[in-house]
Design a protein around this motif. Structure first.
Motif, PDB file in Angstrom:
ATOM      1  N   GLU A 223      12.785  15.239  28.977  1.00 14.16           N
ATOM      2  CA  GLU A 223      13.565  14.993  27.767  1.00 14.16           C
ATOM      3  C   GLU A 223      15.133  15.550  27.807  1.00 14.16           C
ATOM      4  O   GLU A 223      16.002  14.857  27.291  1.00 14.16           O
ATOM      5  N   VAL A 224      15.166  16.747  28.343  1.00 19.18           N
ATOM      6  CA  VAL A 224      16.515  17.331  28.424  1.00 19.18           C
ATOM      7  C   VAL A 224      17.345  16.377  29.379  1.00 19.18           C
ATOM      8  O   VAL A 224      18.343  16.237  29.316  1.00 19.18           O
ATOM      9  N   CYS A 225      16.649  16.016  30.509  1.00 21.31           N
ATOM     10  CA  CYS A 225      17.504  15.027  31.794  1.00 21.31           C
ATOM     11  C   CYS A 225      17.768  13.873  30.819  1.00 21.31           C
ATOM     12  O   CYS A 225      18.896  13.515  31.002  1.00 21.31           O
ATOM     13  N   LEU A 226      17.113  13.272  30.099  1.00 17.98           N
ATOM     14  CA  LEU A 226      17.223  11.960  29.399  1.00 17.98           C
ATOM     15  C   LEU A 226      18.450  12.054  28.446  1.00 17.98           C
ATOM     16  O   LEU A 226      19.554  11.443  28.594  1.00 17.98           O
ATOM     17  N   ASP A 227      18.547  13.320  27.905  1.00 18.13           N
ATOM     18  CA  ASP A 227      19.518  13.618  26.857  1.00 18.13           C
ATOM     19  C   ASP A 227      20.921  13.951  27.766  1.00 18.13           C
ATOM     20  O   ASP A 227      22.022  13.488  27.224  1.00 18.13           O
ATOM     21  N   LEU A 228      20.822  14.563  28.922  1.00 18.75           N
ATOM     22  CA  LEU A 228      22.037  14.773  29.496  1.00 18.75           C
ATOM     23  C   LEU A 228      22.711  13.529  29.983  1.00 18.75           C
ATOM     24  O   LEU A 228      23.786  13.285  30.051  1.00 18.75           O
ATOM     25  N   CYS A 229      21.668  12.541  30.430  1.00 16.86           N
ATOM     26  CA  CYS A 229      22.110  11.132  30.897  1.00 16.86           C
ATOM     27  C   CYS A 229      22.880  10.517  29.675  1.00 16.86           C
ATOM     28  O   CYS A 229      23.877   9.826  29.843  1.00 16.86           O
ATOM     29  N   HIS A 230      22.079  10.525  28.213  1.00 18.42           N
ATOM     30  CA  HIS A 230      22.975   9.973  27.436  1.00 18.42           C
ATOM     31  C   HIS A 230      24.205  10.421  27.042  1.00 18.42           C
ATOM     32  O   HIS A 230      25.035   9.911  26.174  1.00 18.42           O
ATOM     33  N   HIS A 231      24.596  11.812  27.517  1.00 17.10           N
ATOM     34  CA  HIS A 231      25.604  12.258  27.104  1.00 17.10           C
ATOM     35  C   HIS A 231      26.791  12.301  28.327  1.00 17.10           C
ATOM     36  O   HIS A 231      27.514  13.096  28.394  1.00 17.10           O
ATOM     37  N   GLY A 232      26.406  11.497  29.313  1.00 19.73           N
ATOM     38  CA  GLY A 232      27.513  11.261  30.320  1.00 19.73           C
ATOM     39  C   GLY A 232      27.315  12.402  31.422  1.00 19.73           C
ATOM     40  O   GLY A 232      28.296  12.548  32.086  1.00 19.73           O
ATOM     41  N   ALA A 233      26.213  13.058  31.492  1.00 24.57           N
ATOM     42  CA  ALA A 233      26.223  14.371  32.674  1.00 24.57           C
ATOM     43  C   ALA A 233      25.471  13.668  33.690  1.00 24.57           C
ATOM     44  O   ALA A 233      24.863  12.700  33.619  1.00 24.57           O
ATOM     45  N   SER A 234      25.365  14.324  35.006  1.00 16.61           N
ATOM     46  CA  SER A 234      24.544  13.885  35.969  1.00 16.61           C
ATOM     47  C   SER A 234      23.516  14.930  36.189  1.00 16.61           C
ATOM     48  O   SER A 234      24.021  15.831  37.035  1.00 16.61           O
ATOM     49  N   PRO A 235      22.394  14.945  35.730  1.00 17.30           N
ATOM     50  CA  PRO A 235      21.277  15.591  36.129  1.00 17.30           C
ATOM     51  C   PRO A 235      20.529  15.347  37.288  1.00 17.30           C
ATOM     52  O   PRO A 235      20.240  14.136  37.678  1.00 17.30           O
ATOM     53  N   SER A 236      20.019  16.357  38.123  1.00 14.20           N
ATOM     54  CA  SER A 236      18.885  16.342  38.835  1.00 14.20           C
ATOM     55  C   SER A 236      17.990  17.276  38.434  1.00 14.20           C
ATOM     56  O   SER A 236      18.293  18.173  38.174  1.00 14.20           O
ATOM     57  N   MET A 237      16.658  16.911  39.028  1.00 12.82           N
ATOM     58  CA  MET A 237      15.364  17.628  38.532  1.00 12.82           C
ATOM     59  C   MET A 237      14.628  18.137  39.688  1.00 12.82           C
ATOM     60  O   MET A 237      14.570  17.341  40.537  1.00 12.82           O
ATOM     61  N   PRO A 309       0.210  16.487  29.833  1.00 12.94           N
ATOM     62  CA  PRO A 309       0.736  15.431  30.774  1.00 12.94           C
ATOM     63  C   PRO A 309       2.152  15.200  29.914  1.00 12.94           C
ATOM     64  O   PRO A 309       2.194  15.405  28.788  1.00 12.94           O
ATOM     65  N   VAL A 310       3.011  14.355  30.610  1.00 13.92           N
ATOM     66  CA  VAL A 310       4.370  14.372  30.136  1.00 13.92           C
ATOM     67  C   VAL A 310       4.251  12.856  29.512  1.00 13.92           C
ATOM     68  O   VAL A 310       3.795  12.128  30.390  1.00 13.92           O
ATOM     69  N   LEU A 311       4.709  12.871  28.203  1.00 15.43           N
ATOM     70  CA  LEU A 311       4.768  11.363  27.871  1.00 15.43           C
ATOM     71  C   LEU A 311       6.202  10.950  27.844  1.00 15.43           C
ATOM     72  O   LEU A 311       7.170  11.605  27.151  1.00 15.43           O
ATOM     73  N   ASP A 312       6.288   9.803  28.880  1.00 18.14           N
ATOM     74  CA  ASP A 312       7.527   9.465  29.068  1.00 18.14           C
ATOM     75  C   ASP A 312       8.361   8.648  28.005  1.00 18.14           C
ATOM     76  O   ASP A 312       7.586   7.786  27.690  1.00 18.14           O
ATOM     77  N   ILE A 313       9.580   9.091  27.758  1.00 27.86           N
ATOM     78  CA  ILE A 313      10.026   8.023  26.646  1.00 27.86           C
ATOM     79  C   ILE A 313      11.698   7.455  27.222  1.00 27.86           C
ATOM     80  O   ILE A 313      12.462   7.179  26.777  1.00 27.86           O
ATOM     81  N   GLY A 314      11.622   7.579  28.590  1.00 27.55           N
ATOM     82  CA  GLY A 314      12.893   6.827  29.295  1.00 27.55           C
ATOM     83  C   GLY A 314      13.532   7.431  30.505  1.00 27.55           C
ATOM     84  O   GLY A 314      14.160   6.882  31.187  1.00 27.55           O
ATOM     85  N   ALA A 315      13.156   8.662  30.800  1.00 28.63           N
ATOM     86  CA  ALA A 315      13.300   9.420  32.108  1.00 28.63           C
ATOM     87  C   ALA A 315      12.903   8.875  33.156  1.00 28.63           C
ATOM     88  O   ALA A 315      13.784   8.522  34.192  1.00 28.63           O
ATOM     89  N   VAL A 316      11.713   8.180  33.260  1.00 27.05           N
ATOM     90  CA  VAL A 316      11.302   7.713  34.484  1.00 27.05           C
ATOM     91  C   VAL A 316      12.265   6.333  34.827  1.00 27.05           C
ATOM     92  O   VAL A 316      12.780   6.372  35.955  1.00 27.05           O
ATOM     93  N   ASP A 317      12.844   5.690  33.892  1.00 29.91           N
ATOM     94  CA  ASP A 317      13.593   4.529  34.139  1.00 29.91           C
ATOM     95  C   ASP A 317      14.840   5.037  34.694  1.00 29.91           C
ATOM     96  O   ASP A 317      15.437   4.473  35.667  1.00 29.91           O
TER      97      ASP A 317
END
Ligand SMILES: Cc1cc2nc3c(=O)[nH]c(=O)nc-3n(C[C@H](O)[C@H](O)[C@H](O)COP(=O)(O)OP(=O)(O)OC[C@H]3O[C@@H](n4cnc5c(N)ncnc54)[C@H](O)[C@@H]3O)c2cc1C
Length: 329
Positions: A223-237, A309-317
């Motif tokens: 979810e942090v990755c998703l939030d970073l994407c929404h704020h215009g950062a470039s995350p790698s995991m 388990p991880v419940l995906d809310i958009g990060a996989v996309d």
């Protein structure tokens, strides 16, 4: 003998002066003062998170008074101080409500962090649960049929509570865990390179335009990755082990709700097969992006090892459309 107000009426805490107080007073200069001792009439509950509050209320319903000790200065400090701004409950609200008090009907299916907090405050007020704050329990031991619980209480020092029943509701996520990775502690202590634990992460806004490495692929990491994407950062995991990623919803129904219903009738291994087939349909083959699946199914793994388990809310996309890199380590 001093009496104190109860946390949940009609609990009482009775101060018990110890037999040898007088002799101790004479040697006070040499030794630390003895702990104040209180007899708790009823149960002592450690932790004022959702579980501690719920236990206090349920005991009260059964006529058992209790005293709640909380090391922080507020109820549910995990939700107040250790969660990111965008957080919503991961599970539908009916699975997260506390006993005897459903969520207000106008709350959405997945209440926000603020809504959950307002619900918890209303719950504590409604059932008159008044925890003793800044009371950190250090040890508990069984002694001749009672519990002796030692705590440090702000403004009072060392206090020993003596009680018949003890409930430990200290949570499974209450302690942030920082792994022992070479160089990481030095970065944190010197502040040379910015490192943020998920418990301190609030929003990706300060990291806009930056390249960010997210270590760990649990619900928080994703979810942090998703939030970073929404704020215009470039995350790698970085993903060390195998992990089950499931869609939060399937055809508009909560995946969790579907598997709870199936698990009533079917063995876990079969529910796992169905879940994984559904996950493959909804998310595709996530192993292609470095998200290796464990050999055991998601429910069996939860049952045997407690791994959620991880419940995906958009990060996989985001990983699929390569805004976010999944890297295996
Ligand atoms: C980012 C995130 C998202 C989550 N999302 C969900 C969700 O959607 N649905 C869900 O059901 N769960 C979720 N969880 C799990 C979360 O653990 C629970 O929601 C809930 O907080 C657990 O309640 P608890 O009372 O068991 O533990 P906690 O909320 O952790 O409460 C434990 C309490 O014990 C206190 N304590 C600990 N040690 C001591 C001590 N020695 N002396 C005195 N007090 C002490 C702590 O200060 C704390 O207040 C999430 C967790 C995180 C981190």
């Amino acid at each position: 003998m001093a009496q104190e107000e109860a946390a949940v009426a009609p609990a009482t805490m009775v101060h018990v002066p110890s037999k040898d107080d007088a002799s101790r007073r004479s040697s006070q200069q040499q030794q630390p003062p003895p702990p104040q001792q209180y007899w708790v009439n009823g149960a002592l509950i450690i932790g004022a998170g959702p579980a501690g509050l719920a236990v206090a209320v349920c005991l009260r319903e059964q006529g058992v008074p209790s005293v709640v000790l909380e090391r922080a200065g507020c109820i549910a400090p995990l939700w107040q101080h250790r969660t990111y701004t965008r957080l919503k409950l991961h599970l539908p609200k009916r699975f997260c409500e506390l006993p005897l008090a459903p969520f207000p009907p106008h709350f959405p299916e997945y209440p926000s962090r603020c809504q959950f907090l307002s619900y918890l405050h209303a719950y504590a007020r409604r059932f008159a649960v008044a925890p003793h704050f800044r009371a950190t329990v250090a040890s508990a031991r069984r002694d001749r049929g009672v519990w002796r619980v030692d705590a440090h209480v702000a403004g009072r020092g060392h206090v020993q509570y003596v009680c018949q029943w003890l409930v430990v509701a200290t949570g499974e996520n209450a302690e942030p865990f920082v792994p022992d990775i070479e160089g990481l502690r030095r970065c944190i202590s010197t502040g040379r390179a910015p490192v943020v634990h998920a418990a301190e992460y609030r929003s990706g806004e300060p990291l806009r335009g930056k390249r960010v490495l997210v270590v760990g692929c649990g619900n928080s990491g994703m979810e942090v990755c998703l939030d970073l994407c929404h704020h215009g950062a470039s995350p790698s995991m970085v993903v060390r082990g195998a992990v089950h990623v499931l869609p939060r919803e399937v055809l508009g129904r909560s995946t969790f709700e579907v598997f709870v219903a199936m698990a009533r009738w079917l063995p876990l291994w079969l529910v796992d097969r169905v879940l994984l087939a559904v996950a493959a349909l909804a998310l595709g083959d996530v192993e292609r992006y470095g998200l290796r699946r464990p050999a055991l199914g998601p429910l069996e793994l939860k049952k045997r090892e407690g791994r959620t388990p991880v419940l995906d809310i958009g990060a996989v996309d985001k990983i699929r459309t390569p805004v976010l890199d999944g890297l295996s380590a």
